[in-house]
Design a protein around this motif. Sequence first.
Motif, short mmCIF file in Angstrom:
data_model
loop_
_atom_site.label_atom_id
_atom_site.label_comp_id
_atom_site.label_asym_id
_atom_site.label_seq_id
_atom_site.Cartn_x
_atom_site.Cartn_y
_atom_site.Cartn_z
N ARG A 1 0.84 -1.21 0.00
CA ARG A 1 0.00 0.00 0.00
C ARG A 1 0.87 1.26 0.00
O ARG A 1 0.54 2.24 -0.66
CB ARG A 1 -0.92 -0.01 1.20
CG ARG A 1 -2.00 -1.07 1.06
CD ARG A 1 -2.84 -1.17 2.27
NE ARG A 1 -3.59 0.06 2.45
CZ ARG A 1 -4.62 0.17 3.24
NH1 ARG A 1 -5.04 -0.87 3.93
NH2 ARG A 1 -5.25 1.31 3.36
N ASN B 1 2.23 1.62 -3.45
CA ASN B 1 1.16 2.09 -4.33
C ASN B 1 0.92 3.59 -4.13
O ASN B 1 0.78 4.34 -5.11
CB ASN B 1 -0.11 1.30 -4.06
CG ASN B 1 -1.10 1.39 -5.18
OD1 ASN B 1 -0.87 2.04 -6.19
ND2 ASN B 1 -2.22 0.72 -5.00
N THR C 1 1.50 6.61 -6.87
CA THR C 1 0.39 7.49 -7.21
C THR C 1 0.81 8.95 -7.05
O THR C 1 0.55 9.78 -7.93
CB THR C 1 -0.83 7.18 -6.33
OG1 THR C 1 -1.18 5.81 -6.51
CG2 THR C 1 -2.00 8.05 -6.69
N VAL D 1 -3.69 8.41 -11.68
CA VAL D 1 -4.45 7.17 -11.89
C VAL D 1 -3.64 6.18 -12.71
O VAL D 1 -3.63 4.98 -12.41
CB VAL D 1 -5.80 7.49 -12.57
CG1 VAL D 1 -6.48 6.23 -13.08
CG2 VAL D 1 -6.71 8.24 -11.61
N PHE D 2 -2.93 6.66 -13.72
CA PHE D 2 -2.11 5.77 -14.54
C PHE D 2 -1.03 5.09 -13.69
O PHE D 2 -0.86 3.87 -13.75
CB PHE D 2 -1.47 6.54 -15.70
CG PHE D 2 -0.54 5.70 -16.53
CD1 PHE D 2 -1.04 4.75 -17.40
CD2 PHE D 2 0.83 5.84 -16.42
CE1 PHE D 2 -0.19 3.97 -18.16
CE2 PHE D 2 1.69 5.07 -17.17
CZ PHE D 2 1.17 4.12 -18.05
N HIS E 1 -1.07 4.72 -10.49
CA HIS E 1 -1.75 3.87 -9.51
C HIS E 1 -2.07 2.51 -10.11
O HIS E 1 -1.95 1.49 -9.44
CB HIS E 1 -3.03 4.56 -9.04
CG HIS E 1 -3.80 3.79 -8.03
ND1 HIS E 1 -3.43 3.74 -6.71
CD2 HIS E 1 -4.92 3.04 -8.14
CE1 HIS E 1 -4.28 2.98 -6.06
NE2 HIS E 1 -5.20 2.55 -6.91
N GLN E 2 -2.47 2.49 -11.37
CA GLN E 2 -2.80 1.23 -12.04
C GLN E 2 -1.55 0.43 -12.40
O GLN E 2 -1.59 -0.80 -12.45
CB GLN E 2 -3.63 1.49 -13.30
CG GLN E 2 -4.99 2.10 -13.03
CD GLN E 2 -5.88 1.15 -12.25
OE1 GLN E 2 -5.86 -0.05 -12.46
NE2 GLN E 2 -6.66 1.70 -11.35
N VAL E 3 -0.45 1.11 -12.67
CA VAL E 3 0.79 0.44 -13.08
C VAL E 3 1.59 -0.06 -11.89
O VAL E 3 2.35 -1.03 -12.01
CB VAL E 3 1.63 1.39 -13.97
CG1 VAL E 3 3.01 0.86 -14.21
CG2 VAL E 3 0.92 1.63 -15.28
N SER E 4 1.42 0.52 -10.72
CA SER E 4 2.25 0.18 -9.57
C SER E 4 2.15 -1.30 -9.15
O SER E 4 3.18 -1.86 -8.75
CB SER E 4 1.95 1.10 -8.39
OG SER E 4 0.65 0.94 -7.93
N PRO E 5 1.00 -1.98 -9.21
CA PRO E 5 1.01 -3.41 -8.87
C PRO E 5 1.90 -4.23 -9.82
O PRO E 5 2.55 -5.18 -9.39
CB PRO E 5 -0.45 -3.84 -9.00
CG PRO E 5 -1.22 -2.60 -8.78
CD PRO E 5 -0.39 -1.51 -9.37
#
Length: 77
Positions: A4, A7, A11, A59-60, A62-66
């Motif tokens: 977290r 992430n 972000t 947002v981009f 945030h989506q790529v971090s995993p």
Amino acid sequence: MFRRLFNAFFTALGGLLGYELFQLLSYLITLSPAYKDLEPFSFSEKIWVCSFFVIIFGVFFHQVSPLLFKGSKSFAE
């Protein structure tokens, strides 16, 4: 817990990158000969466009971090 934090860091990094990209593009527009005597954006337009860049890049990232977290975890093993 670490996932977290990772992430949230990415972000925030994406939002910062979006803000810096907005500032760079705004500066390059002011250097353009077409806008030599004109103000390219009003104050409210700057706020809206800057917010758009920050949100989109946040947002981009945030989506790529995993995906980055999984890649770094498998690289460490």
